[in-house]
Write an enzyme that holds these catalytic residues in place. Structure first.
Site, PDB file in Angstrom:
ATOM      1  N   LEU A  20     -10.010 -15.330   3.182  1.00  0.00           N
ATOM      2  CA  LEU A  20     -10.827 -14.702   4.227  1.00  0.00           C
ATOM      3  C   LEU A  20     -11.374 -15.726   5.221  1.00  0.00           C
ATOM      4  CD1 LEU A  20     -12.709 -12.190   1.928  1.00  0.00           C
ATOM      5  CD2 LEU A  20     -11.370 -11.540   3.937  1.00  0.00           C
ATOM      6  N   ASP A  39     -13.711 -26.831   3.966  1.00  0.00           N
ATOM      7  CA  ASP A  39     -13.116 -26.444   2.672  1.00  0.00           C
ATOM      8  C   ASP A  39     -12.996 -27.665   1.777  1.00  0.00           C
ATOM      9  OD1 ASP A  39     -11.370 -23.604   1.923  1.00  0.00           O
ATOM     10  OD2 ASP A  39     -11.317 -25.305   0.533  1.00  0.00           O
ATOM     11  N   TYR A 163     -21.200 -14.441 -11.435  1.00  0.00           N
ATOM     12  CA  TYR A 163     -20.790 -14.107 -10.061  1.00  0.00           C
ATOM     13  C   TYR A 163     -21.656 -12.968  -9.490  1.00  0.00           C
ATOM     14  CZ  TYR A 163     -17.380 -12.788  -6.383  1.00  0.00           C
ATOM     15  OH  TYR A 163     -16.756 -12.489  -5.200  1.00  0.00           O
ATOM     16  N   ALA A 165     -24.667 -12.095 -10.350  1.00  0.00           N
ATOM     17  CA  ALA A 165     -26.036 -12.575 -10.108  1.00  0.00           C
ATOM     18  C   ALA A 165     -26.088 -13.421  -8.844  1.00  0.00           C
ATOM     19  CB  ALA A 165     -26.523 -13.374 -11.311  1.00  0.00           C
ATOM     20  N   LYS A 167     -24.002 -13.428  -6.309  1.00  0.00           N
ATOM     21  CA  LYS A 167     -23.668 -12.652  -5.113  1.00  0.00           C
ATOM     22  C   LYS A 167     -24.839 -11.784  -4.662  1.00  0.00           C
ATOM     23  CE  LYS A 167     -19.576 -13.669  -3.584  1.00  0.00           C
ATOM     24  NZ  LYS A 167     -19.545 -14.617  -2.439  1.00  0.00           N
ATOM     25  N   SER A 197      -6.333 -12.296  -1.684  1.00  0.00           N
ATOM     26  CA  SER A 197      -6.530 -13.747  -1.618  1.00  0.00           C
ATOM     27  C   SER A 197      -6.220 -14.287  -3.003  1.00  0.00           C
ATOM     28  CB  SER A 197      -7.965 -14.078  -1.224  1.00  0.00           C
ATOM     29  OG  SER A 197      -8.811 -13.940  -2.354  1.00  0.00           O
ATOM     30  N   HIS A 395     -60.742  37.466 -16.969  1.00  0.00           N
ATOM     31  CA  HIS A 395     -61.579  37.437 -15.777  1.00  0.00           C
ATOM     32  C   HIS A 395     -62.952  36.867 -16.145  1.00  0.00           C
ATOM     33  CE1 HIS A 395     -63.887  39.681 -12.458  1.00  0.00           C
ATOM     34  NE2 HIS A 395     -63.317  38.625 -11.936  1.00  0.00           N
ATOM     35  N   GLY A 396     -63.380  35.852 -15.413  1.00  0.00           N
ATOM     36  CA  GLY A 396     -64.606  35.160 -15.791  1.00  0.00           C
ATOM     37  C   GLY A 396     -65.791  35.491 -14.907  1.00  0.00           C
TER      38      GLY A 396
HETATM   39  P1  NAI Z   1     -10.250 -17.864  -1.537  1.00  0.00           P
HETATM   40  O1  NAI Z   1     -10.235 -18.553  -2.837  1.00  0.00           O
HETATM   41  O2  NAI Z   1      -8.941 -17.586  -0.870  1.00  0.00           O
HETATM   42  O3  NAI Z   1     -11.166 -18.652  -0.528  1.00  0.00           O
HETATM   43  C1  NAI Z   1     -12.305 -19.339  -0.925  1.00  0.00           C
HETATM   44  C2  NAI Z   1     -12.276 -20.708  -0.332  1.00  0.00           C
HETATM   45  O4  NAI Z   1     -13.483 -21.372  -0.621  1.00  0.00           O
HETATM   46  C3  NAI Z   1     -11.174 -21.567  -0.888  1.00  0.00           C
HETATM   47  O5  NAI Z   1     -10.357 -22.059   0.158  1.00  0.00           O
HETATM   48  C4  NAI Z   1     -11.892 -22.680  -1.626  1.00  0.00           C
HETATM   49  O6  NAI Z   1     -11.231 -23.924  -1.563  1.00  0.00           O
HETATM   50  C5  NAI Z   1     -13.192 -22.723  -0.902  1.00  0.00           C
HETATM   51  N1  NAI Z   1     -14.240 -23.323  -1.710  1.00  0.00           N
HETATM   52  C6  NAI Z   1     -14.481 -23.116  -3.017  1.00  0.00           C
HETATM   53  N2  NAI Z   1     -15.542 -23.830  -3.406  1.00  0.00           N
HETATM   54  C7  NAI Z   1     -15.968 -24.534  -2.348  1.00  0.00           C
HETATM   55  C8  NAI Z   1     -17.024 -25.455  -2.140  1.00  0.00           C
HETATM   56  N3  NAI Z   1     -17.848 -25.791  -3.139  1.00  0.00           N
HETATM   57  N4  NAI Z   1     -17.200 -25.955  -0.924  1.00  0.00           N
HETATM   58  C9  NAI Z   1     -16.368 -25.609   0.099  1.00  0.00           C
HETATM   59  N5  NAI Z   1     -15.341 -24.753  -0.048  1.00  0.00           N
HETATM   60  C10 NAI Z   1     -15.141 -24.226  -1.255  1.00  0.00           C
HETATM   61  O7  NAI Z   1     -11.037 -16.516  -1.775  1.00  0.00           O
HETATM   62  P2  NAI Z   1     -11.428 -15.308  -0.784  1.00  0.00           P
HETATM   63  O8  NAI Z   1     -11.024 -14.081  -1.437  1.00  0.00           O
HETATM   64  O9  NAI Z   1     -10.985 -15.561   0.584  1.00  0.00           O
HETATM   65  O10 NAI Z   1     -13.003 -15.366  -0.874  1.00  0.00           O
HETATM   66  C11 NAI Z   1     -13.857 -15.630   0.204  1.00  0.00           C
HETATM   67  C12 NAI Z   1     -15.225 -15.113  -0.137  1.00  0.00           C
HETATM   68  O11 NAI Z   1     -15.190 -13.691  -0.239  1.00  0.00           O
HETATM   69  C13 NAI Z   1     -15.779 -15.608  -1.457  1.00  0.00           C
HETATM   70  O12 NAI Z   1     -17.154 -15.860  -1.334  1.00  0.00           O
HETATM   71  C14 NAI Z   1     -15.546 -14.454  -2.388  1.00  0.00           C
HETATM   72  O13 NAI Z   1     -16.450 -14.451  -3.473  1.00  0.00           O
HETATM   73  C15 NAI Z   1     -15.772 -13.294  -1.452  1.00  0.00           C
HETATM   74  N6  NAI Z   1     -15.181 -12.050  -1.897  1.00  0.00           N
HETATM   75  C16 NAI Z   1     -13.830 -11.849  -1.832  1.00  0.00           C
HETATM   76  C17 NAI Z   1     -13.286 -10.649  -2.219  1.00  0.00           C
HETATM   77  C18 NAI Z   1     -11.855 -10.371  -2.065  1.00  0.00           C
HETATM   78  O14 NAI Z   1     -11.461  -9.225  -2.270  1.00  0.00           O
HETATM   79  N7  NAI Z   1     -11.038 -11.355  -1.688  1.00  0.00           N
HETATM   80  C19 NAI Z   1     -14.117  -9.610  -2.818  1.00  0.00           C
HETATM   81  C20 NAI Z   1     -15.528  -9.872  -2.774  1.00  0.00           C
HETATM   82  C21 NAI Z   1     -16.000 -11.079  -2.335  1.00  0.00           C
END
Ligand code: NAI
Length: 488
Positions: A20, A39, A163, A165, A167, A197, A395-396
């Site tokens: 994302l 990243d 996670y 907690a 989030k 992802s 009745h009172g």
């Molecule tokens: P992803 O794993 O593709 O992207 C997460 C990125 O964060 C990775 O590139 C990783 O290297 C980077 N990262 C991890 N720890 C790090 C740190 N300490 N410092 C800097 N960068 C770091 O996962 P995605 O799915 O794109 O997730 C993005 C966000 O969306 C996350 O916070 C995830 O919890 C949240 N999320 C995603 C959902 C989904 O359906 N993909 C659902 C709900 C939440």
């Protein structure tokens, strides 16, 4: 409509090396935003580190003619990430807290490390980057912060205690920052996305993932990051073209009567009301949250039980119509013993309706409302909040005020109201006030009817005065009248 642009704006997108975050960065950069692509480049579970992930996205942005710089720090080190923005672009306008990892494990098997790592990256990371940017945003009077929560946190999910907690902690952080940033034009919103992802690829089927592209999430993020968007403290669910706002919902709730000590039984008894969402509200601030509590203190609940709901009854009134005529008056007069001696003309006026002197016996004033009430009882109509049957009623007392001589016939409208209710636990003493008006709308008779209601007390209400009523003074009477019950 001209397209929404971000020219001159500087954004930090954390975890933008993939998933994302990468898409958020590309979307903003494509519209003129300068982007810090942060990243750490580690694994999905928080291991390792590499610069390739961020570098690749920076290259992609440059390839489409955008401006971007990479940063490889962990989000726990927000100062360093913000410093990258300052060094290369001179400021920061937008922070998108997106970086994340997973350490899914059932609570029973969760280690301290599983817990701490998730807290560090998600909650502390979101705080750290936001905090480092906060003073810059406050100073310039402009800022847009987007947090990333998850449906898992909002609704709960098996195997993700850490996670969930973290989030929901992020949502709490966002709600507070929205309040603190409000008068500095720093707007803070939160998204709960669903997208394909590396975090979801192991838990969802491939054909579904193909339909859940990050491209369907980033436009909402970009809108929330845009200067035209005035939304703050919002929470949004977003994925595959679906976007919706979430808010809190609160049941109407129940205000207990002003009792000294509430017991667990009180709670159990009112559980249905406490949890009933039929009529609900959507509080959006602590002020709105506290309102019913403070109102409950200012206007305490009057209380009640299954027989008597004083809060309902005290606000209720009931209108019933009835009529009487010469026949009713004559029968009443005969009933109370008038004209025992037909030769005594002084009482004929109460019983002979064709006489020129015909008149109502004044105490008849008690009858029309009483008949109306008995009629109501037959039809099962009661004053709202009075939920006992007539089988409990004795009745009172009766108080009757006749405002002017009763006409020989009349059509009346009676208005019933509750005047007082005393809790003589286990019984109740209830006084109704009944105003009876004629067809011109003028009050003809006023009654107060006090009833003793068997077994209807015990709601913890006022017992009323037990001593002072109808006690003869301690002296000789002013006058004594003796009367014998008439033979008829
Ligand atoms: P992803 O794993 O593709 O992207 C997460 C990125 O964060 C990775 O590139 C990783 O290297 C980077 N990262 C991890 N720890 C790090 C740190 N300490 N410092 C800097 N960068 C770091 O996962 P995605 O799915 O794109 O997730 C993005 C966000 O969306 C996350 O916070 C995830 O919890 C949240 N999320 C995603 C959902 C989904 O359906 N993909 C659902 C709900 C939440």
């Amino acid at each position: 409509m001209s397209e929404l642009r971000f020219d001159g704006r500087v954004a930090i997108v954390t975890g933008a090396g993939g998933g994302l975050g990468r898409q958020h960065a590309l979307t903003l950069a494509a519209r003129g935003c300068k982007v810090v692509v942060n990243d750490l480049g580690g694994g999905a579970h928080g291991s390792g580190q590499s610069s390739t992930a961020a570098d690749k996205v920076v290259e992609e942005i440059r390839a489409i003619g955008g401006e971007a710089v990479a940063n490889y720090d962990s989000v726990e080190n927000g100062e360093a990430i913000v410093q990258t923005a300052l060094t290369h672009f001179g400021t920061v306008d937008i922070v998108i807290n997106n970086a994340g990892i997973l350490r899914d494990v059932s609570f029973a098997k969760m280690t301290e490390q599983d817990w701490d790592l998730i807290m560090q990256v998600h909650l502390n990371g979101s705080k750290s980057v936001s905090h480092a940017a906060w003073s810059i945003m406050r100073e310039k009077g402009y800022g847009r912060i987007i947090m990333t929560t998850s449906a898992a946190g909002i609704y709960g999910n098996f195997g993700q205690a850490n996670y969930c907690a973290a989030k929901l902690g992020i949502l709490g952080l966002a709600n507070c920052l929205a309040e603190e940033g409000r008068n500095k034009n720093i707007l803070v919103n939160t998204i709960a996305p669903l997208a394909a992802s590396r975090l979801t690829e192991t838990v969802m089927p491939a054909d579904l993932l193909a339909l859940l592209q990050p491209e369907a999430v980033s436009p909402l993020v970009a809108w929330l990051a845009h200067e035209n968007c005035k939304e703050t403290k919002g929470l949004f669910e977003v994925g595959a073209g679906f976007m919706a706002k979430l808010r809190w919902e609160r049941s109407e709730g129940y205000v207990f009567p002003n009792q000294h000590v509430l017991s667990v039984d009180d709670v159990a008894r009112q559980w249905d009301k406490i949890t009933d969402f039929t009529t609900s509200t959507h509080p959006s601030s602590t002020t709105e949250s506290f309102t019913p509590i403070l109102e409950g203190i200012q206007h305490p609940n009057l209380g009640g039980n299954e027989f008597i709901d004083l809060d309902v009854a005290s606000k209720a009134q009931l209108e019933i119509e009835s009529s009487y005529d010469e026949r009713d008056l004559s029968l009443y007069a005969l009933g109370i013993g008038a004209a025992q001696n037909p030769l005594d003309h002084s009482e004929l006026a109460y019983v002979y309706e064709l006489g020129s002197e015909f008149q109502a016996f004044p105490t008849y004033g008690v009858m029309p409302q009483m008949n109306a009430m008995l009629n109501m009882a037959k039809q099962g109509i009661t004053l709202p909040g009075m939920n006992y049957g007539f089988d409990r009623v004795l009745h009172g007392e009766q108080y009757t005020e006749i405002k002017r001589p009763l006409p020989p016939h009349a059509k009346l409208t009676h208005t019933f109201k509750l005047k007082t209710a005393y809790d003589k636990n286990p019984n109740a003493v209830i006084t109704f006030a009944i105003s009876s008006k004629d067809e011109s709308g003028e009050e003809l008779i006023y009654n107060e009817m006090t009833a003793f209601v068997r077994g209807a007390g015990g709601w913890g209400g006022d017992r009323g005065d037990s001593l002072a009523t109808n006690i003869a003074p301690d002296r000789e009477p002013d006058a004594v009248i003796e009367e014998k019950t008439d033979i008829n």
